[in-house]
Write a protein that holds these residues in place. Structure first.
Motif, short mmCIF file in Angstrom:
data_model
loop_
_atom_site.label_atom_id
_atom_site.label_comp_id
_atom_site.label_asym_id
_atom_site.label_seq_id
_atom_site.Cartn_x
_atom_site.Cartn_y
_atom_site.Cartn_z
N TYR A 1 9.39 13.04 -1.72
CA TYR A 1 8.21 13.60 -1.06
C TYR A 1 8.42 15.10 -0.86
CZ TYR A 1 6.96 8.82 0.28
OH TYR A 1 6.63 7.48 0.27
N LEU B 1 2.40 15.98 3.85
CA LEU B 1 3.44 15.17 3.22
C LEU B 1 2.87 14.55 1.94
CD1 LEU B 1 6.36 14.31 3.79
CD2 LEU B 1 5.45 12.31 4.96
N PHE C 1 3.48 12.48 -1.66
CA PHE C 1 4.32 11.62 -2.47
C PHE C 1 4.47 12.22 -3.87
CE2 PHE C 1 6.12 8.05 -4.50
CZ PHE C 1 5.34 7.65 -5.56
N GLN D 1 8.44 7.79 -7.60
CA GLN D 1 9.28 6.66 -7.18
C GLN D 1 10.07 6.14 -8.37
OE1 GLN D 1 7.24 3.01 -6.41
NE2 GLN D 1 9.06 1.95 -5.68
N ALA E 1 6.27 4.81 -10.06
CA ALA E 1 5.00 5.34 -9.57
C ALA E 1 5.09 6.86 -9.53
CB ALA E 1 4.68 4.80 -8.18
N GLY F 1 4.98 -3.18 -1.91
CA GLY F 1 4.25 -2.17 -1.16
C GLY F 1 4.34 -2.37 0.34
N SER F 2 4.73 -3.56 0.76
CA SER F 2 4.81 -3.86 2.19
C SER F 2 6.12 -3.39 2.83
CB SER F 2 4.67 -5.37 2.40
OG SER F 2 5.69 -6.04 1.70
N TYR G 1 -1.46 -2.05 3.20
CA TYR G 1 -0.24 -2.07 3.98
C TYR G 1 -0.25 -0.77 4.78
CZ TYR G 1 1.07 -5.52 0.47
OH TYR G 1 1.09 -6.61 -0.37
N PHE H 1 1.34 1.75 7.92
CA PHE H 1 2.61 2.12 8.53
C PHE H 1 2.40 3.27 9.53
CE2 PHE H 1 5.29 -0.04 5.35
CZ PHE H 1 4.42 -0.13 4.28
N ILE I 1 1.16 -5.84 7.68
CA ILE I 1 1.04 -6.40 6.32
C ILE I 1 -0.09 -7.42 6.31
CG2 ILE I 1 2.24 -7.62 4.47
CD1 ILE I 1 4.87 -6.71 5.74
N PHE J 1 2.96 10.16 11.95
CA PHE J 1 2.26 10.02 10.69
C PHE J 1 1.84 8.58 10.47
CE2 PHE J 1 2.88 14.09 8.67
CZ PHE J 1 4.03 14.59 9.25
N ARG K 1 -0.63 2.09 1.95
CA ARG K 1 -0.09 1.82 0.62
C ARG K 1 -0.74 0.54 0.11
NH1 ARG K 1 6.27 0.82 -0.44
NH2 ARG K 1 6.39 1.54 -2.59
N ASN K 2 -0.98 0.50 -1.20
CA ASN K 2 -1.40 -0.77 -1.79
C ASN K 2 -0.36 -1.18 -2.82
OD1 ASN K 2 -1.82 0.79 -4.03
ND2 ASN K 2 -4.05 0.76 -3.88
N ASN K 3 -0.65 -2.15 -3.61
CA ASN K 3 0.37 -2.66 -4.52
C ASN K 3 0.66 -1.73 -5.69
OD1 ASN K 3 1.32 -4.98 -3.32
ND2 ASN K 3 -0.49 -6.13 -3.91
N ASN K 4 -0.06 -0.63 -5.77
CA ASN K 4 0.27 0.38 -6.78
C ASN K 4 1.43 1.27 -6.35
OD1 ASN K 4 -1.68 -0.47 -8.55
ND2 ASN K 4 -3.24 0.87 -7.68
N ASN K 5 1.92 1.02 -5.14
CA ASN K 5 3.09 1.74 -4.65
C ASN K 5 2.87 3.23 -4.42
OD1 ASN K 5 4.86 -0.37 -4.35
ND2 ASN K 5 5.47 -0.33 -6.48
N ASP K 6 1.64 3.66 -4.38
CA ASP K 6 1.33 5.05 -4.07
C ASP K 6 1.12 5.16 -2.57
OD1 ASP K 6 -1.26 7.39 -5.22
OD2 ASP K 6 0.49 7.62 -3.91
N MET K 7 2.06 5.78 -1.89
CA MET K 7 2.00 5.90 -0.44
C MET K 7 1.24 7.17 -0.09
SD MET K 7 3.43 4.40 2.35
CE MET K 7 5.05 4.33 3.10
N PHE L 1 0.05 9.58 3.11
CA PHE L 1 0.27 9.88 4.52
C PHE L 1 -0.90 10.68 5.07
CE2 PHE L 1 4.61 8.69 5.62
CZ PHE L 1 5.14 8.41 4.37
#
Lengths: 114, 112
Positions: free
Chosen positions: A35, A43, A45, A48, A56, A99-100, B32, B34, B51, B90, B94-100, B102
């Motif tokens: 990041y 912030l 991303f 990954q 990703a 993702g969780s 998801y 956080f 979750i 913060f 996130r979804n299952n594409n793993n792109d977080m 913030f």
């Protein structure tokens, strides 16, 4: 202490140069994330890796690249540096790919480009 | 594309009072969600996540958050604030594409 280590803590370099930031994930974590944190962009991303493979991609510039090695540590390479690349760069890790999963962040590398 | 909004740059509360830090999100599919906290010169620390299941999630340091699907919100709460809670918070999605993604962060100041 999250268990994620990053070196160096601080880096000062000139425009046009190339630097390498290093990250060691928590023991047992297979995923590594990078990041960038700056005042104007917040912030962001970047990228990954999971068990050595890119999984990703976020807002990573073409001048930036990363890799994850067999021992799971990761390096972020920043080249042709510009003043705007000055920022805090964080590495984070998680156990797997889901993702969780929560991520554990390192203390960051502060990059100053002069 | 997914996004997160934290509508308040700054939240000020008195010690002992309840606090709320707001977060709304936009994501396709199941989110998801956080919350992370950042103390000065430190990396982000995980506080809690949603979750699935119970809409009220309890996390570290007495914090909790409520998932509201109809309002696409995930506000962070604490019944009684401490001065040591002062930090940058913060929200992330996130979804299952793993792109977080913030949010921009909310600076919480708890005054004695």
């Amino acid at each position: 202490d999250s268990g994620v280590t990053q070196t160096p803590k601080h880096l000062i370099t000139a425009t046009g140069q190339r630097v390498t930031l290093r990250c060691s994930p928590r023991s047992g974590d297979l995923s590594v994330y990078w990041y960038q944190q700056s005042l104007d962009q917040g912030l962001q991303f970047l990228i990954q890796y999971y068990n050595g493979e890119e999984r990703a991609k976020g807002n990573i510039l073409e001048r930036f690249s990363a890799q994850q090695f067999p021992d799971l540590h990761s390096e972020l390479n920043l080249s042709s540096l510009e003043l705007g690349d000055s920022a805090l760069y964080f590495c984070a890790s998680s156990v797997a790919l889901a993702g969780s999963e929560e991520q554990y962040f390192g203390p960051g590398t502060r990059l100053t480009v002069t | 594309a997914q996004s997160v909004a934290q509508p308040e740059d700054q939240v000020n509360v008195a010690e002992g009072n309840p606090l709320t830090v707001k977060c709304t999100y936009s994501v396709s599919g199941n989110p998801y969600l956080f919350w992370y906290v950042q103390y000065p010169n430190r990396g982000l620390q995980f506080l809690l996540k949603y979750i699935t299941g119970d809409n009220l999630v309890k996390g570290s340091y007495g914090f909790e958050a409520e998932f509201n699907k109809s309002q696409t919100s995930f506000h962070l709460k604490k019944p009684s604030a401490l001065v040591s809670d002062s930090a940058l918070y913060f929200c992330a999605v996130r979804n299952n594409n793993n792109d977080m993604r913030f949010g921009a962060g909310t600076r919480l100041t708890v005054k004695p």
